[in-house]
Write a protein that holds these residues in place. Sequence first.
Motif, PDB file in Angstrom:
ATOM      1  N   VAL A  84      30.826  58.029  54.200  1.00 13.54           N
ATOM      2  CA  VAL A  84      29.733  57.293  53.557  1.00 13.54           C
ATOM      3  C   VAL A  84      29.623  55.885  54.142  1.00 13.54           C
ATOM      4  O   VAL A  84      28.539  55.382  54.418  1.00 13.54           O
ATOM      5  CB  VAL A  84      29.964  57.171  52.032  1.00 13.54           C
ATOM      6  CG1 VAL A  84      29.018  56.160  51.417  1.00 13.54           C
ATOM      7  CG2 VAL A  84      29.781  58.505  51.356  1.00 13.54           C
ATOM      8  N   GLN A  85      30.783  55.251  54.317  1.00 14.75           N
ATOM      9  CA  GLN A  85      30.759  53.840  54.711  1.00 14.75           C
ATOM     10  C   GLN A  85      30.555  53.611  56.211  1.00 14.75           C
ATOM     11  O   GLN A  85      29.963  52.616  56.602  1.00 14.75           O
ATOM     12  CB  GLN A  85      32.072  53.168  54.281  1.00 14.75           C
ATOM     13  CG  GLN A  85      32.232  53.105  52.760  1.00 14.75           C
ATOM     14  CD  GLN A  85      33.558  52.504  52.343  1.00 14.75           C
ATOM     15  OE1 GLN A  85      34.601  52.786  52.947  1.00 14.75           O
ATOM     16  NE2 GLN A  85      33.542  51.681  51.315  1.00 14.75           N
ATOM     17  N   TYR A  86      31.068  54.549  57.023  1.00 12.63           N
ATOM     18  CA  TYR A  86      31.066  54.278  58.471  1.00 12.63           C
ATOM     19  C   TYR A  86      30.438  55.379  59.311  1.00 12.63           C
ATOM     20  O   TYR A  86      30.276  55.220  60.520  1.00 12.63           O
ATOM     21  CB  TYR A  86      32.503  54.019  58.964  1.00 12.63           C
ATOM     22  CG  TYR A  86      33.131  52.886  58.206  1.00 12.63           C
ATOM     23  CD1 TYR A  86      32.819  51.564  58.512  1.00 12.63           C
ATOM     24  CD2 TYR A  86      33.977  53.129  57.122  1.00 12.63           C
ATOM     25  CE1 TYR A  86      33.343  50.522  57.781  1.00 12.63           C
ATOM     26  CE2 TYR A  86      34.509  52.085  56.385  1.00 12.63           C
ATOM     27  CZ  TYR A  86      34.187  50.783  56.725  1.00 12.63           C
ATOM     28  OH  TYR A  86      34.693  49.746  55.995  1.00 12.63           O
ATOM     29  N   GLY A  87      30.116  56.513  58.673  1.00 11.41           N
ATOM     30  CA  GLY A  87      29.614  57.647  59.445  1.00 11.41           C
ATOM     31  C   GLY A  87      28.190  57.415  59.931  1.00 11.41           C
ATOM     32  O   GLY A  87      27.325  57.016  59.168  1.00 11.41           O
ATOM     33  N   ARG A  88      27.961  57.614  61.199  1.00  9.36           N
ATOM     34  CA  ARG A  88      26.590  57.618  61.702  1.00  9.36           C
ATOM     35  C   ARG A  88      26.274  58.971  62.333  1.00  9.36           C
ATOM     36  O   ARG A  88      25.131  59.360  62.428  1.00  9.36           O
ATOM     37  CB  ARG A  88      26.386  56.485  62.724  1.00  9.36           C
ATOM     38  CG  ARG A  88      26.276  55.100  62.055  1.00  9.36           C
ATOM     39  CD  ARG A  88      25.642  54.068  62.978  1.00  9.36           C
ATOM     40  NE  ARG A  88      26.312  54.038  64.254  1.00  9.36           N
ATOM     41  CZ  ARG A  88      27.459  53.393  64.482  1.00  9.36           C
ATOM     42  NH1 ARG A  88      28.043  52.732  63.504  1.00  9.36           N
ATOM     43  NH2 ARG A  88      28.011  53.408  65.672  1.00  9.36           N
ATOM     44  N   ILE A  89      27.334  59.659  62.751  1.00  3.98           N
ATOM     45  CA  ILE A  89      27.173  61.048  63.163  1.00  3.98           C
ATOM     46  C   ILE A  89      28.176  61.869  62.377  1.00  3.98           C
ATOM     47  O   ILE A  89      28.921  61.351  61.571  1.00  3.98           O
ATOM     48  CB  ILE A  89      27.404  61.236  64.682  1.00  3.98           C
ATOM     49  CG1 ILE A  89      28.742  60.637  65.077  1.00  3.98           C
ATOM     50  CG2 ILE A  89      26.265  60.608  65.468  1.00  3.98           C
ATOM     51  CD1 ILE A  89      29.161  60.977  66.481  1.00  3.98           C
ATOM     52  N   GLY A  90      28.187  63.154  62.625  1.00  2.00           N
ATOM     53  CA  GLY A  90      29.155  63.997  61.939  1.00  2.00           C
ATOM     54  C   GLY A  90      28.645  64.427  60.593  1.00  2.00           C
ATOM     55  O   GLY A  90      27.441  64.487  60.416  1.00  2.00           O
ATOM     56  N   PRO A  91      29.502  64.798  59.680  1.00  2.00           N
ATOM     57  CA  PRO A  91      30.952  64.652  59.768  1.00  2.00           C
ATOM     58  C   PRO A  91      31.584  65.587  60.799  1.00  2.00           C
ATOM     59  O   PRO A  91      31.004  66.610  61.147  1.00  2.00           O
ATOM     60  CB  PRO A  91      31.432  65.004  58.355  1.00  2.00           C
ATOM     61  CG  PRO A  91      30.306  65.688  57.698  1.00  2.00           C
ATOM     62  CD  PRO A  91      29.066  65.361  58.415  1.00  2.00           C
ATOM     63  N   GLU A  92      32.730  65.182  61.235  1.00  2.00           N
ATOM     64  CA  GLU A  92      33.457  65.907  62.262  1.00  2.00           C
ATOM     65  C   GLU A  92      33.747  67.329  61.730  1.00  2.00           C
ATOM     66  O   GLU A  92      34.341  67.486  60.666  1.00  2.00           O
ATOM     67  CB  GLU A  92      34.734  65.114  62.558  1.00  2.00           C
ATOM     68  CG  GLU A  92      35.462  65.491  63.810  1.00  2.00           C
ATOM     69  CD  GLU A  92      36.325  66.702  63.571  1.00  2.00           C
ATOM     70  OE1 GLU A  92      36.227  67.642  64.392  1.00  2.00           O
ATOM     71  OE2 GLU A  92      37.076  66.705  62.585  1.00  2.00           O
ATOM     72  N   MET A 102      36.556  57.480  44.537  1.00  2.28           N
ATOM     73  CA  MET A 102      35.212  57.832  44.076  1.00  2.28           C
ATOM     74  C   MET A 102      34.368  56.586  43.812  1.00  2.28           C
ATOM     75  O   MET A 102      33.183  56.544  44.139  1.00  2.28           O
ATOM     76  CB  MET A 102      35.275  58.699  42.805  1.00  2.28           C
ATOM     77  CG  MET A 102      35.574  60.162  43.067  1.00  2.28           C
ATOM     78  SD  MET A 102      34.570  60.904  44.384  1.00  2.28           S
ATOM     79  CE  MET A 102      32.963  61.060  43.598  1.00  2.28           C
ATOM     80  N   LEU A 103      34.972  55.560  43.225  1.00  3.46           N
ATOM     81  CA  LEU A 103      34.192  54.351  42.944  1.00  3.46           C
ATOM     82  C   LEU A 103      33.819  53.642  44.250  1.00  3.46           C
ATOM     83  O   LEU A 103      32.721  53.108  44.380  1.00  3.46           O
ATOM     84  CB  LEU A 103      34.924  53.420  41.975  1.00  3.46           C
ATOM     85  CG  LEU A 103      35.068  53.951  40.532  1.00  3.46           C
ATOM     86  CD1 LEU A 103      35.707  52.906  39.627  1.00  3.46           C
ATOM     87  CD2 LEU A 103      33.732  54.400  39.931  1.00  3.46           C
ATOM     88  N   LYS A 104      34.717  53.661  45.223  1.00  3.84           N
ATOM     89  CA  LYS A 104      34.364  53.056  46.518  1.00  3.84           C
ATOM     90  C   LYS A 104      33.242  53.844  47.182  1.00  3.84           C
ATOM     91  O   LYS A 104      32.332  53.272  47.780  1.00  3.84           O
ATOM     92  CB  LYS A 104      35.589  53.006  47.434  1.00  3.84           C
ATOM     93  CG  LYS A 104      36.530  51.853  47.121  1.00  3.84           C
ATOM     94  CD  LYS A 104      37.666  51.747  48.124  1.00  3.84           C
ATOM     95  CE  LYS A 104      38.520  50.516  47.822  1.00  3.84           C
ATOM     96  NZ  LYS A 104      39.699  50.418  48.686  1.00  3.84           N
ATOM     97  N   LEU A 105      33.326  55.159  47.069  1.00  2.00           N
ATOM     98  CA  LEU A 105      32.283  56.003  47.656  1.00  2.00           C
ATOM     99  C   LEU A 105      30.931  55.726  46.989  1.00  2.00           C
ATOM    100  O   LEU A 105      29.909  55.554  47.658  1.00  2.00           O
ATOM    101  CB  LEU A 105      32.689  57.467  47.473  1.00  2.00           C
ATOM    102  CG  LEU A 105      31.893  58.566  48.168  1.00  2.00           C
ATOM    103  CD1 LEU A 105      32.802  59.776  48.400  1.00  2.00           C
ATOM    104  CD2 LEU A 105      30.673  59.010  47.395  1.00  2.00           C
ATOM    105  N   LEU A 106      30.950  55.642  45.664  1.00  2.00           N
ATOM    106  CA  LEU A 106      29.693  55.447  44.941  1.00  2.00           C
ATOM    107  C   LEU A 106      29.128  54.034  45.110  1.00  2.00           C
ATOM    108  O   LEU A 106      27.961  53.792  44.841  1.00  2.00           O
ATOM    109  CB  LEU A 106      29.890  55.754  43.450  1.00  2.00           C
ATOM    110  CG  LEU A 106      30.109  57.232  43.123  1.00  2.00           C
ATOM    111  CD1 LEU A 106      30.485  57.417  41.659  1.00  2.00           C
ATOM    112  CD2 LEU A 106      28.851  58.053  43.450  1.00  2.00           C
TER     113      LEU A 106
END
Length: 425
Positions: A179-187, A213-217
């Motif tokens: 969520v935070q760093y993906g620009r391609i993928g997910p692997e 979960m809270l960091k993801l959200l």
Amino acid sequence: MQPVRRLESLFDWMQEPAVGAIVAAVTAEGAILRFVGGCVRNGLLGRPVSDIDAATDAPPEQVVTLLERDGIRAIPTGIEHGTVTALKDGRKIEITTLRVDVETDGRRARVAFTDDWAEDAMRRDFTMNALFLDADGTLYDPVGGLPDLESGLVRFVGDPEQRIREDVLRILRFFRFHVQYGRIGPEPEGLAACARLAGLLPSLAGERVREEMLKLLAARDPAPTVYLMREQGVLTPILPEARNLPCLSALATLTGSQEEADPDPLRRLAALISAGEDAGEGSGEAVAWRLRLSNAERARLLAMVTPAIDIDPAADAPARRRALYRVGADIFRDLVLLDWAQRRADQTNAVPDWVEGGYRVLLATAEGWTRPVLPVGGVDLLELGIPAGPKIGTLLKRLEDWWINQDFAPDREACLAQIQGWRDA
Ligand code: ATP
Ligand code: MG
């Protein structure tokens, strides 16, 4: 370990005197200290850095001695796992001795310390989290994290399945970092391993799940990843109440961009577990308990999942003020955003402009609002000669309702006159 390059200029946080003092203390006798994890990753991306993690070849007891010798506070946060927190002038650095995990059971590890930097990189979860940085700006990349960071690919260090079996939390971290760093993928291999091992998730401690979960959200737009998690079977084992993905999706487009700068993870959690009619108290309570929310977080989640007021985008000014008075500005704001998101989620066509405008007005009303105070209290009633007892409370409540329905306008005198009126009646 060969350096890959040298930073052209040091990151801001590296130049803080407190950071310099901590580095100087730990390295005074020849030990090496290198920054690692989020501070290096975010520094390279030009994103804000909150907490600083570092690694060192000095054993933890020695780290404590070296810090204290220089008058720096050393807190043995997780000393049996090699972690000491150095604290100086409000700056905190978590220093962990290089280590290998010798025995794991999916939740905890027995560790052994080492002086081998590459080995320490191998026990880390993702390649982008295993970049080391010297205080002079020399960068090391033992597991090929730099190209992954640059392309936005979250990749396990080593074999994904084995790494997940060592620590099941890595499933959630995989999606969180995506969520935070993906620009391609997910692997694909990592994703497949997460799906295959999703059955192990219920063994995780609630507080660990909560943190991820809270960091993801809290990310700008977590919804596509939450859909992906559900599709891969990793959402239901940790959050069976997560039914309302469309509401989360709509809320994220409201709060991730236009309406406010700071996405609120708890409000997004409320959106996810709310489900209009059949939501009910049960799901809020269950989630609060399972994720070990604090009392304040639990109260707020319940207030959002089981609203005490109806939100009406067509409400007139007095009705808006009454609603605000009932729940307070913060919960009111939460409920407006949630209701707005649900409206967008429910509506196949665009929500009419006047409705959208209505929600904006509701938010604006909450903005400058200060809670009015009933100008009369129990003492005043006693002074009017009303005997002490339950009658006082009943009268005050009746007065408050009347005062609210007069749009909080009656002053002290008018309130007292009203009480007199009721007594004479
Ligand atoms: P942020 O602090 O922004 O959430 P971070 O990468 O610093 O991100 P932390 O949880 O603070 O994440 O962990 C610091 C580092 O420790 C990580 O970058 C990673 O190298 C390692 N790490 C943390 N948790 C795990 C884990 N469960 N398995 C393997 N390595 C981990
Ligand atoms: Mg960190």
